[in-house]
Design an enzyme around this catalytic site. Structure first.
Site, PDB file in Angstrom:
ATOM      1  N   VAL A 148      76.172  14.480  51.405  1.00 31.22           N
ATOM      2  CA  VAL A 148      75.601  14.830  50.066  1.00 31.22           C
ATOM      3  C   VAL A 148      76.554  15.907  49.328  1.00 31.22           C
ATOM      4  CG1 VAL A 148      73.632  15.941  48.920  1.00 31.22           C
ATOM      5  CG2 VAL A 148      73.339  14.238  50.872  1.00 31.22           C
ATOM      6  N   CYS A 149      76.802  15.701  48.261  1.00 30.84           N
ATOM      7  CA  CYS A 149      77.629  16.828  47.418  1.00 30.84           C
ATOM      8  C   CYS A 149      76.935  17.025  46.110  1.00 30.84           C
ATOM      9  CB  CYS A 149      79.192  16.446  47.301  1.00 30.84           C
ATOM     10  SG  CYS A 149      79.602  15.210  46.237  1.00 30.84           S
ATOM     11  N   SER A 150      77.715  17.760  45.515  1.00 26.78           N
ATOM     12  CA  SER A 150      76.830  18.234  43.992  1.00 26.78           C
ATOM     13  C   SER A 150      76.771  16.641  43.150  1.00 26.78           C
ATOM     14  CB  SER A 150      77.827  19.048  43.304  1.00 26.78           C
ATOM     15  OG  SER A 150      77.778  20.272  43.697  1.00 26.78           O
TER      16      SER A 150
END
Length: 101
Positions: free
Chosen positions: A7-9
Site C-alpha cells: 500500500v502506498c499513497s
C-alpha cells in the site's frame, strides 16, 4: 501461493517494487501474487491477502490497519525505507515472507 499487498499513497510508486519482488520470487521458485494499491483501496482487499506491507510514506496507516488485520491473523509491517527507496525487491520480498512464518 502467498498473496502480498503493498500500500502506498497512490499505488504508483510501489508498482516498480512489485515487479522487482515478482522477479525475486520467480528466481527463488516462490509462488506469490504480489500487487500494489492506493491507501484508499486497501480496505477492499483485506480478505484476500496473507500479508500487508505499507510504503514508508503511509506509515501513519499502521495503527488503523493493525486493528483491522489482527483479528484475521494477517501480519503487516512498514517497508524498510532504504529497501523501498532503492527498490530492493528481494529484500522486501524477504520481509514479507518473514512476516508470514
Amino acid at each position: 501461493m502467498k498473496t502480498i499487498m503493498l500500500v502506498c499513497s497512490a499505488g504508483m510508486s510501489t508498482s516498480l517494487l512489485v515487479t522487482k519482488m515478482e522477479k525475486a520470487a520467480e528466481a527463488q521458485g516462490i509462488e506469490a501474487k504480489i500487487f500494489a494499491v492506493a491507501e484508499a483501496e486497501a480496505a477492499n482487499h483485506l480478505d484476500e491477502i496473507d500479508v500487508l506491507l505499507l510504503g514508508p510514506q503511509v506509515r501513519f496507516l499502521e495503527g488503523n490497519m493493525k486493528k483491522k488485520l489482527e483479528p484475521k491473523g494477517i501480519p503487516l509491517a512498514v517497508i524498510n525505507s532504504v529497501d523501498y527507496g532503492m527498490m530492493k525487491g528481494d529484500k522486501v520480498l524477504e520481509q514479507a515472507l518473514d512476516l508470514m512464518k
